[in-house]
Design a protein around this motif. Structure first.
Motif, PDB file in Angstrom:
ATOM      1  N   LYS A  55       0.826  -1.212   0.000  1.00  0.00           N
ATOM      2  CA  LYS A  55       0.000   0.000   0.000  1.00  0.00           C
ATOM      3  C   LYS A  55       0.857   1.257   0.000  1.00  0.00           C
ATOM      4  O   LYS A  55       0.373   2.340  -0.339  1.00  0.00           O
ATOM      5  CB  LYS A  55      -0.950  -0.005   1.202  1.00  0.00           C
ATOM      6  CG  LYS A  55      -2.014  -1.090   1.150  1.00  0.00           C
ATOM      7  CD  LYS A  55      -2.944  -1.018   2.341  1.00  0.00           C
ATOM      8  CE  LYS A  55      -4.016  -2.094   2.263  1.00  0.00           C
ATOM      9  NZ  LYS A  55      -4.927  -2.057   3.439  1.00  0.00           N
ATOM     10  N   GLU A  78      -2.024  -2.442 -12.468  1.00  0.00           N
ATOM     11  CA  GLU A  78      -3.350  -1.829 -12.426  1.00  0.00           C
ATOM     12  C   GLU A  78      -4.295  -2.577 -11.490  1.00  0.00           C
ATOM     13  O   GLU A  78      -5.087  -1.960 -10.768  1.00  0.00           O
ATOM     14  CB  GLU A  78      -3.927  -1.767 -13.836  1.00  0.00           C
ATOM     15  CG  GLU A  78      -3.170  -0.793 -14.737  1.00  0.00           C
ATOM     16  CD  GLU A  78      -3.633  -0.817 -16.180  1.00  0.00           C
ATOM     17  OE1 GLU A  78      -4.486  -1.675 -16.521  1.00  0.00           O
ATOM     18  OE2 GLU A  78      -3.132   0.004 -16.975  1.00  0.00           O
ATOM     19  N   LYS A  79      -4.199  -3.901 -11.475  1.00  0.00           N
ATOM     20  CA  LYS A  79      -5.119  -4.701 -10.667  1.00  0.00           C
ATOM     21  C   LYS A  79      -4.737  -4.730  -9.189  1.00  0.00           C
ATOM     22  O   LYS A  79      -5.597  -4.611  -8.314  1.00  0.00           O
ATOM     23  CB  LYS A  79      -5.180  -6.124 -11.220  1.00  0.00           C
ATOM     24  CG  LYS A  79      -6.143  -7.047 -10.480  1.00  0.00           C
ATOM     25  CD  LYS A  79      -6.201  -8.420 -11.152  1.00  0.00           C
ATOM     26  CE  LYS A  79      -7.182  -9.342 -10.442  1.00  0.00           C
ATOM     27  NZ  LYS A  79      -7.254 -10.677 -11.106  1.00  0.00           N
ATOM     28  N   TYR A  80      -3.441  -4.866  -8.914  1.00  0.00           N
ATOM     29  CA  TYR A  80      -3.021  -5.097  -7.539  1.00  0.00           C
ATOM     30  C   TYR A  80      -2.375  -3.893  -6.860  1.00  0.00           C
ATOM     31  O   TYR A  80      -2.309  -3.833  -5.630  1.00  0.00           O
ATOM     32  CB  TYR A  80      -2.065  -6.287  -7.488  1.00  0.00           C
ATOM     33  CG  TYR A  80      -2.758  -7.598  -7.791  1.00  0.00           C
ATOM     34  CD1 TYR A  80      -3.562  -8.222  -6.842  1.00  0.00           C
ATOM     35  CD2 TYR A  80      -2.624  -8.203  -9.040  1.00  0.00           C
ATOM     36  CE1 TYR A  80      -4.210  -9.417  -7.122  1.00  0.00           C
ATOM     37  CE2 TYR A  80      -3.267  -9.400  -9.329  1.00  0.00           C
ATOM     38  CZ  TYR A  80      -4.065 -10.000  -8.363  1.00  0.00           C
ATOM     39  OH  TYR A  80      -4.714 -11.182  -8.646  1.00  0.00           O
ATOM     40  N   ASP A  82      -3.095  -0.611  -8.202  1.00  0.00           N
ATOM     41  CA  ASP A  82      -3.918   0.527  -8.609  1.00  0.00           C
ATOM     42  C   ASP A  82      -3.056   1.650  -9.181  1.00  0.00           C
ATOM     43  O   ASP A  82      -3.254   2.824  -8.900  1.00  0.00           O
ATOM     44  CB  ASP A  82      -4.760   1.045  -7.425  1.00  0.00           C
ATOM     45  CG  ASP A  82      -5.893   1.966  -7.881  1.00  0.00           C
ATOM     46  OD1 ASP A  82      -6.358   1.809  -9.028  1.00  0.00           O
ATOM     47  OD2 ASP A  82      -6.305   2.845  -7.096  1.00  0.00           O
ATOM     48  N   THR A  84      -0.701   2.944 -12.852  1.00  0.00           N
ATOM     49  CA  THR A  84      -0.327   2.776 -14.250  1.00  0.00           C
ATOM     50  C   THR A  84       1.183   2.936 -14.340  1.00  0.00           C
ATOM     51  O   THR A  84       1.711   3.990 -13.998  1.00  0.00           O
ATOM     52  CB  THR A  84      -1.012   3.817 -15.149  1.00  0.00           C
ATOM     53  OG1 THR A  84      -2.429   3.655 -15.055  1.00  0.00           O
ATOM     54  CG2 THR A  84      -0.580   3.652 -16.600  1.00  0.00           C
TER      55      THR A  84
END
Length: 258
Positions: A55, A78-80, A82, A84
Motif C-alpha cells: 500500500k 493496475e489490478k493489484y 492501482d 499505471t
C-alpha cells in the motif's frame, strides 16, 4: 515508495526505493507465459518476506526487452497496485539523454536506463558493459549523449552453445576465474578460454571504442558476471551492480508516471 522492474531475457530484477534509498532488490527468472495473478503471488511473497507494505508503493517504472511481459505487468500494476506503470523507451528519456542512434527505438530499454544512471553519477564520457543474456557495450559522450554501442553473445549462452555442439567437452562451472590462461586439462582450458577470452574481448572492445570516441571514458560494468570479469579485465574500473535499478529511479523522478 517506488517499485522498479527490469525485465531481461533471462532474469528480471525488482527493486523497491524509499526516496533515494534502495530498500530491497531481488533477481528472479524471467517467465514469458505467466499471468498477472501469478506475478502477484510472487511479488506478494517477496514483499512480505522483507516487511514491505504494498500500500506504500505509489509509483512504478518498468523497462523490458521482452514484449510479452508488457500486458502481464500492466495488468499486475493496475489490478493489484492501482497504478499505471511508466514504461521506458527512447521517447520517455529524450529530455534526459539524446539518443544518437539511427533509429532510437531500436535501443534496448535496459541500455538506455544504464546510460542515464551512469551519466547522472559520473558526468563524463563512459563505456558501460552489461553482462547479461547478451554482453552489451554502450558509449556515452561527455555531453551526456548516447552514442551507440555493440552487442555480442553473452557469456552464458556462448558457453551453452559450446557444451551443446562439442559433445566431448564436459559442462563446467564458470563462476571462478582460473589462475592460468594456459589450462593443464580440458576443464581448466574451457574455463580459461571462456573467462580470460571474454575479458580479453572486453579489453579489446574498450580500446577500439575509446579510440573512436576520442575521449578518456570511465569504464563501468554491470550484470551478473561483471564481478568475475572485472577481476581479470585490464580496463574495467568499477562494477555498478544496481545501475539499472538506479536508472529507473532517476527516470521516474525526472519524468514522472504518465
Amino acid at each position: 515508495m517506488l517499485l522498479v522492474i527490469d525485465v531481461g531475457n533471462t532474469n528480471t530484477v525488482i527493486g523497491v526505493y524509499d526516496g533515494d534509498t534502495l530498500k530491497h532488490d531481488w533477481r528472479i527468472r524471467t517467465t514469458r507465459n505467466s499471468t498477472a495473478d501469478e506475478f502477484n503471488v510472487l511479488a506478494n511473497a517477496l514483499f512480505s518476506d522483507k516487511g514491505i507494505n504494498r500500500k506504500n508503493i505509489d509509483r512504478t517504472v518498468i523497462s523490458s526487452v521482452v514484449p510479452s511481459s508488457v500486458p502481464i505487468l500492466n495488468a499486475f500494476c493496475e489490478k493489484y497496485l492501482d497504478l499505471t506503470p511508466l514504461w521506458i523507451n527512447s521517447d520517455s528519456v529524450k529530455k534526459l539523454m539524446p539518443i544518437l542512434y539511427n533509429n532510437p527505438n531500436e535501443v534496448g530499454a535496459d541500455r538506455i536506463v544504464n546510460a542515464v544512471a551512469a551519466y547522472d553519477k559520473y558526468k563524463t564520457s563512459l563505456i558501460i558493459i552489461d553482462f547479461g543474456t547478451a554482453t552489451t557495450f554502450d558509449a556515452i559522450s561527455e555531453k551526456g549523449e548516447y552514442l551507440g554501442g555493440a552487442i555480442v553473445p553473452g557469456i552464458m549462452i556462448s558457453s551453452e552453445a559450446l557444451f551443446q555442439k562439442a559433445s566431448r567437452l564436459p559442462r563446467v562451472e564458470i563462476f571462478i576465474a582460473p589462475e592460468r590462461v594456459i589450462g593443464k586439462d580440458t576443464i581448466e582450458s574451457i574455463k580459461a578460454g571462456i573467462i580470460h577470452g571474454n575479458a580479453a574481448m572486453v579489453d579489446g572492445m574498450v580500446e577500439r571504442m575509446t579510440k573512436e570516441m576520442g575521449t578518456s571514458p570511465r569504464i563501468l560494468a554491470t550484470g551478473g558476471l561483471a564481478p568475475l570479469i572485472s577481476e581479470i579485465s585490464k580496463t574495467i574500473e568499477k562494477v555498478e551492480q544496481t545501475l539499472t535499478l538506479d536508472g529507473l529511479k532517476i527516470i521516474s523522478n525526472e519524468v514522472g508516471n504518465r
